[in-house]
Design a protein around this motif. Sequence first.
Motif, PDB file in Angstrom:
ATOM      1  N   SER A  93      -6.348   5.018   0.689  1.00 27.19           N
ATOM      2  CA  SER A  93      -5.564   5.330  -0.511  1.00 27.19           C
ATOM      3  C   SER A  93      -6.471   5.514  -1.724  1.00 27.19           C
ATOM      4  CB  SER A  93      -4.542   4.220  -0.777  1.00 27.19           C
ATOM      5  OG  SER A  93      -3.685   4.040   0.336  1.00 27.19           O
ATOM      6  N   LEU A 129       1.156   4.127  -2.825  1.00 28.86           N
ATOM      7  CA  LEU A 129       0.935   5.531  -2.480  1.00 28.86           C
ATOM      8  C   LEU A 129       2.122   6.395  -2.903  1.00 28.86           C
ATOM      9  CD1 LEU A 129      -0.740   5.677   1.053  1.00 28.86           C
ATOM     10  CD2 LEU A 129      -1.577   6.652  -1.073  1.00 28.86           C
ATOM     11  N   PHE A 163      -4.228  -1.687  -4.603  1.00 34.45           N
ATOM     12  CA  PHE A 163      -4.143  -1.511  -3.159  1.00 34.45           C
ATOM     13  C   PHE A 163      -4.775  -2.707  -2.438  1.00 34.45           C
ATOM     14  CE2 PHE A 163      -3.755   2.925  -4.525  1.00 34.45           C
ATOM     15  CZ  PHE A 163      -2.697   3.323  -3.729  1.00 34.45           C
ATOM     16  N   ALA A 181       0.830  -1.205   0.000  1.00 30.96           N
ATOM     17  CA  ALA A 181       0.000   0.000   0.000  1.00 30.96           C
ATOM     18  C   ALA A 181       0.866   1.256   0.000  1.00 30.96           C
ATOM     19  CB  ALA A 181      -0.926  -0.003   1.221  1.00 30.96           C
TER      20      ALA A 181
END
Length: 594
Positions: free
Chosen positions: A234, A204, A225, A200
């Motif tokens: 996110s 990001l 994700f 994740a």
Amino acid sequence: MDTASKLNNTPHFLSFSRKLFLSVISLFLVFAGCFLAYQYQREKEYKVDLLDIQLQDYNERLHQELSHTPDSLWSEVLEQYLQKYITQDLRVTIVNVHGDVLFDSYESQKLGNHIGRPEVQKALTEGKGYDVRRTSETTGVPYFYSATLYEDYIIRSALPYDLNLIRHLAADQHYIWFTAIVSLLLIFIFYKFTSKLGTAITQLREFAKRADKNEPVETDMQSAFPHNELGEISQHIIQIYKRLRETKEALYIEREKLITHLQTSHEGLGVFNKDKKEILVNNLFTQYSNLISDSNLQTTEEIFSISEFQKVTDFINKSPKRPGKEEKRMSININKNGRMFIVECIIFQDLSFEISINDVTQEEEQIRLKRQLTQNIAHELKTPVSSIQGYLETIVNNENISREKMQTFLERCYAQSNRLSRLLRDISVLTRMDEAANMIDMEKVDISMLVGSIVNEVSLELEEKHITVVNSLKPKIQIRGNYSLLYSIFRNLMDNAIAYAGMDIHINISCFREDEKFYYFSFADTGVGVSQEHLNRLFERFYRVDKGRSRKLGGTGLGLAIVKNSVIIHGGTISAKNNQGGGLEFVFTLAKEK
């Protein structure tokens, strides 16, 4: 290189998830190691205490036997008791409170004083005590000693510290294996968790890099994700970014529309912030401001120092300093240099404001020009034709005319025919500019060199009239345009000044301002000037301030019209105004690229 670029180019030896995993696992392993060491020590102490309790039990049972036996029979009782109940490896020693050995199951000879033995010392002070793995001075064998204090003697039991005893006292290792297996399982679970977290965070980070470069976000990025709270957050961030990007693109398109509208508008528009600093102005605003002003403006903000704009400036200064919900506006009329302007000011809610300058005489002027154009052409053509016809008619109808007079009439006919030819040529030039302006060839033209060559060409005329030309143009002012039309602009202005401005004057040529799109030129003389009522009509076709004098000097009345059309073809505008010190000034702009 900025800070963001440095951060992006810095090598990441370990990702955040790996750092988090290693940090937590290191703490966990330290904790597990401390726990195992502590548990191992407790287990060992427990085994030692258990053995000590067992030997203390032997001491107690032996004491029970001895308490019912006279002192003289202790040796026999001890031998029988040890053979009957106690293992053969057990060594029993009886010591009095002074440390003297009264009995020892391994040695019959007299032994040394035992008052200094650690287990004896503990027994004397605490009632009982033990000592682990101390080598006996008598037998040379290491023992585990356990001593108990009774009324006037101490019973000490000892077992040899051999392999069996070592195994007996060793800690149980099953819990170590159990702890190791549980630890590995927890490490694996935490590794999977941090891997998802790392995925994740990596996504990001990629998203942040693209957002920093203003790149579009791919559709598959959102599905990459993990399905947890961080992944959900996110995805929301990406959705917000997409909406912001779409809004930004829409605002950019609207901004481009507004700028395009502003530049192509038929009125001068200027937008300023609350501190009177320019935000956006179009070319007409600059042109009209300079036309209203008595001096050329170096910056747009200088309009607030013009006396004609005083009411607008006062209105802006008196507006409330705090933003309000209602817009405020005012307008004034300005009559300057033969033109009527309507100036309107609008103050917005954030205290920024817009000023518009509208030339209200333009439409009327165009209608009047169209109405008079046909009349002027007919009139201008009629004059030389009538003259030629009159002279020829006199020659034809008068047989007795002298040869000298006939020669004079023919020369006048020739002069009128030349004037007619120039007139037709200028009409043709204007017609070509009106109908085929987009088909004119464009090239790089050096305005500084062009003006210099014109000054050289008219040097004789300038010398005859004692005219001084001050050429303030800096070198290398280059414009993409048509050389002939650019030549006609400066040549016609020069010819106009030589013909009508008078004797002993100065002609000043300058480029007083430059921005990203335009050069701003001034062509001024210190001559007789023009009356206010004529200024607004100088660029009309066939318009003359002094008709008789213009015809006498051979003018066609189309020179300034050609100048205006040439300026327009090159993306600019032109205006005329009288200088305060006398003389006429033409202020015009030419686009750098056309």
